[in-house]
Design a protein around this motif. Structure first.
Motif, short mmCIF file in Angstrom:
data_model
loop_
_atom_site.label_atom_id
_atom_site.label_comp_id
_atom_site.label_asym_id
_atom_site.label_seq_id
_atom_site.Cartn_x
_atom_site.Cartn_y
_atom_site.Cartn_z
N TYR A 329 -1.17 6.07 9.05
CA TYR A 329 -1.78 5.84 7.74
C TYR A 329 -2.17 7.14 7.07
CZ TYR A 329 -5.49 4.19 4.53
OH TYR A 329 -6.29 3.94 3.45
N ASP A 330 -1.76 7.29 5.79
CA ASP A 330 -2.19 8.39 4.94
C ASP A 330 -2.77 7.77 3.68
OD1 ASP A 330 -2.52 10.48 3.18
OD2 ASP A 330 -0.50 11.29 3.42
N SER A 332 -3.44 8.73 0.89
CA SER A 332 -2.88 9.20 -0.37
C SER A 332 -1.43 8.76 -0.58
CB SER A 332 -2.95 10.73 -0.43
OG SER A 332 -2.13 11.32 0.58
N ASP A 333 -0.85 8.06 0.38
CA ASP A 333 0.57 7.70 0.33
C ASP A 333 0.72 6.20 0.56
OD1 ASP A 333 3.29 7.38 0.54
OD2 ASP A 333 3.56 8.80 2.20
N THR A 336 2.63 4.32 3.41
CA THR A 336 2.18 4.30 4.80
C THR A 336 1.37 3.05 5.13
OG1 THR A 336 0.15 5.56 4.33
CG2 THR A 336 2.15 6.82 4.84
N SER A 367 -5.17 8.67 14.31
CA SER A 367 -5.19 8.11 12.96
C SER A 367 -5.05 6.60 13.03
CB SER A 367 -4.05 8.68 12.11
OG SER A 367 -4.14 10.08 11.98
N THR A 369 -3.17 3.22 12.33
CA THR A 369 -1.76 2.88 12.22
C THR A 369 -1.62 1.41 11.84
OG1 THR A 369 -1.56 2.32 14.57
CG2 THR A 369 -1.06 4.59 13.94
#
Length: 583
Positions: A329-330, A332-333, A336, A367, A369
């Motif tokens: 997971y990002d 800002s994207d 994801t 992170s 996911t």
């Protein structure tokens, strides 16, 4: 003591029809005595027939003193019932019984709704005539749209490519209203183009990036329809169907049922802007049928995807499996995470779960996911499953799970499970679970960011007859709240009806809710419990207590089902404002 199943009868009536002698047809037990019919708290005479007989349904002693006999209704009992007060003098002692005579009013049969025709903005539906019914009330998305003696409904002004929940109930004077019959109507898209997919060796492999029709390369566009012809398939693969935001392609069965049996599967990958639905043939509710598969029926990944009108039977592993549980997971994207995935009107019989897990970071080097946002599961049915969790959605923000029916679940399974298991936040409401093992709802709740201000909300659910565990659990786990990425959510549990939990009397008490480690505030109100281990509705652990609650009001406990609900099938509360609403 009177025995369950024995007959209560009227022995004599005086000349004024005011006093009768009441007897119990129980060999060796004479509990005859004087009786007066009572309406509410005022004693009034009532003209009763000496031949009238009632049958004892159940007997309950209250601390060894006056008990309650719940009896079947006789013809002379009027709506609302009466109470007979009986004094026994058989053994020169006085024993007061209350005999509650509850009216047994015949319930009308449930209407079966059939779709006759539809377009993008209209639909015509009908039901078969229900015996004795004189009126039918129709609803669209729980809002009444028609009340008449007719058996048809015509809808106009609908929105194209939209799912509507259509329900109908039958009514008649002197009868109990029927249950709501339901039909999930999906209007047609404003069709631009229709393509029929072709199979080779009973397989369909469709690639949206490499799609040709009559030798011409096709770029899919908004409202295109892809038809899968009826028949038996060994494999269906749909990939790279990606539409711009707000646009959608529709995939439907055509001409009958699309069948996948044995190890046959449907796989979807790189999907964005797709509805796949088994509503393509009139008269067929579930146009995709997966059955007798020892492994998995469906795999998918993507966003803005609706899966609807499908039946799954005898699936030996996960029934529907989300493939992107390990995607990092990002924030800002948007590529994801998965968002706006909906499951509607799916039927599961003897299957595994709808499985969509994710990963929670336990250390600063990890992170999240498999993140999901705004997923929805609605109007589905699960029966005869022995899998543990059946709707398993992890790492989710703002999930909406509602109108799910569970029955005969986990007959031999004994692990601690949540039949609906959510890791994240959102709401679970208007679900019904009967004859089961495990928490119906297990919420391991958290936020993904410190300022998300999300909530775990559980309301208007009906939960009855569990052989082990409480109705629900709200409890983030130590590996979560010990993580640097844990942000707590608040929780609200309200207007739920929960009865007969933990009837095998296992190691710990069966409550309405188990509440552990919340790390946020908790609101608990308007809940109804009955036939639990005792009158305690909340099971606290790990340092939690009433002090964590900002609202704790109007929660009611009753010792018997008869004091709480209309019956143990509908589970409609008879206490105004408390318990789940009728639905």
């Amino acid at each position: 003591m009177p025995e369950v199943g024995k007959e209560l009868y009227i022995e004599s009536i005086n000349a004024n029809n005011e006093v009768a002698t009441v007897g119990f047809k129980t060999p060796g037990i004479n509990v005859a005595g004087q009786a007066t019919l009572v309406n509410g708290s005022a004693e009034v005479p009532y003209n009763i027939d000496q031949a009238t007989q009632m049958v004892i349904v159940s007997y309950e002693s209250i601390n060894g003193t006056p008990g309650v006999l719940y009896c079947s209704e006789a013809d002379y009992i009027v709506s609302g019932g009466f109470i007979i007060k009986s004094t026994s003098t058989a053994d020169n002692s006085t024993v007061n019984y209350l005999v509650v005579l509850k009216p047994v009013i015949e319930k009308l049969a449930t209407p079966v709704i059939t779709l006759n025709s539809k377009s993008d903005t209209t639909a015509d539906l009908s039901i078969t005539t229900i015996p004795n019914a004189t009126n039918y009330i129709w609803y669209k998305d729980a809002v009444q749209v028609q009340s008449s003696s007719g058996t048809t409904l015509s809808l106009t002004g609908l929105t194209a490519a939209t799912i509507y929940n259509i329900t109908c109930k039958a009514q008649a004077s002197g009868y109990t209203d029927s249950d709501l019959g339901q039909y999930n109507l999906q209007t047609n898209a404003e069709q631009n183009r229709v393509f029929t997919l072709t199979a080779e060796n009973s397989q369909i492999q469709f690639d949206g990036d490499d799609f040709y029709d009559n030798g011409i390369k096709i770029i899919l566009q908004d409202n295109d329809v892809l038809l899968i012809p009826a028949g038996s398939y060994t494999y269906i693969d749909l990939e790279n169907i990606v539409l711009p935001e707000g646009q959608r392609v529709y995939i439907r069965n055509s001409g009958g049922v699309v069948e996948l049996t044995g190890l046959s599967t449907l796989e979807m990958s790189n999907i964005n802007g797709v509805t796949i639905s088994g509503d393509g043939a009139l008269g067929t509710e579930y146009g995709f049928w997966f059955h007798d598969n020892s492994y998995r029926a469906m795999y998918f990944s993507g966003s803005n995807l609706t899966i609807a009108n499908m039946k799954f039977e005898n699936i030996g592993d996960y029934t529907i499996y989300y493939n992107d549980k390990d995607k990092i997971y990002d924030p800002s994207d948007s590529s994801t995470w998965s968002e706006n995935v909906k499951f509607s009107n799916l039927y599961f019989d003897n299957t595994g779960s709808l499985q969509a897990d994710g990963g929670f970071p336990e250390t600063s080097n990890e992170s999240h996911t498999g993140i999901k946002k705004n997923w929805e599961v609605s109007y589905c049915t699960f029966i005869n499953a022995d899998w543990g969790a059946l709707v398993y959605i992890g790492s989710v923000e703002d999930v909406d799970i509602h109108h799910i029916i569970f029955n005969n679940i986990n007959a031999t399974n004994n692990n601690h499970n949540g039949i609906i298991f959510v890791k994240g936040n959102g709401k679970v409401h208007h679900c019904k679970c009967t004859n089961h093992q495990g928490n119906m709802v297990r919420f391991w709740n958290f936020n993904f960011t410190s300022n998300a201000n999300k909530i775990a909300e559980v309301f208007h659910n009906k939960i009855y007859h569990s052989r082990k565990y409480s109705g629900m659990e709200i409890s983030p786990q130590p590996y979560m709240f010990e993580s640097p990425y844990f942000y707590p959510t608040n929780a609200k549990v309200y207007n739920n009806t929960v009865g007969d939990m933990n009837y095998e009397n296992n190691d710990f008490p069966g409550r309405l809710v188990d509440f552990y480690n919340l790390h946020g505030t908790f609101e608990f109100y308007n809940n109804l419990g009955f036939e639990l281990d005792d009158d305690t509705l909340i099971n606290y652990a790990s340092g939690t207590s009433d002090a964590d609650m900002t609202v704790n009001s109007n929660n009611v406990y009753k010792t018997t089902a008869a004091e709480a609900v209309n019956n143990t099938t509908d589970l409609n509360s008879i206490i105004t404002g408390v318990g789940a609403e009728d639905w």
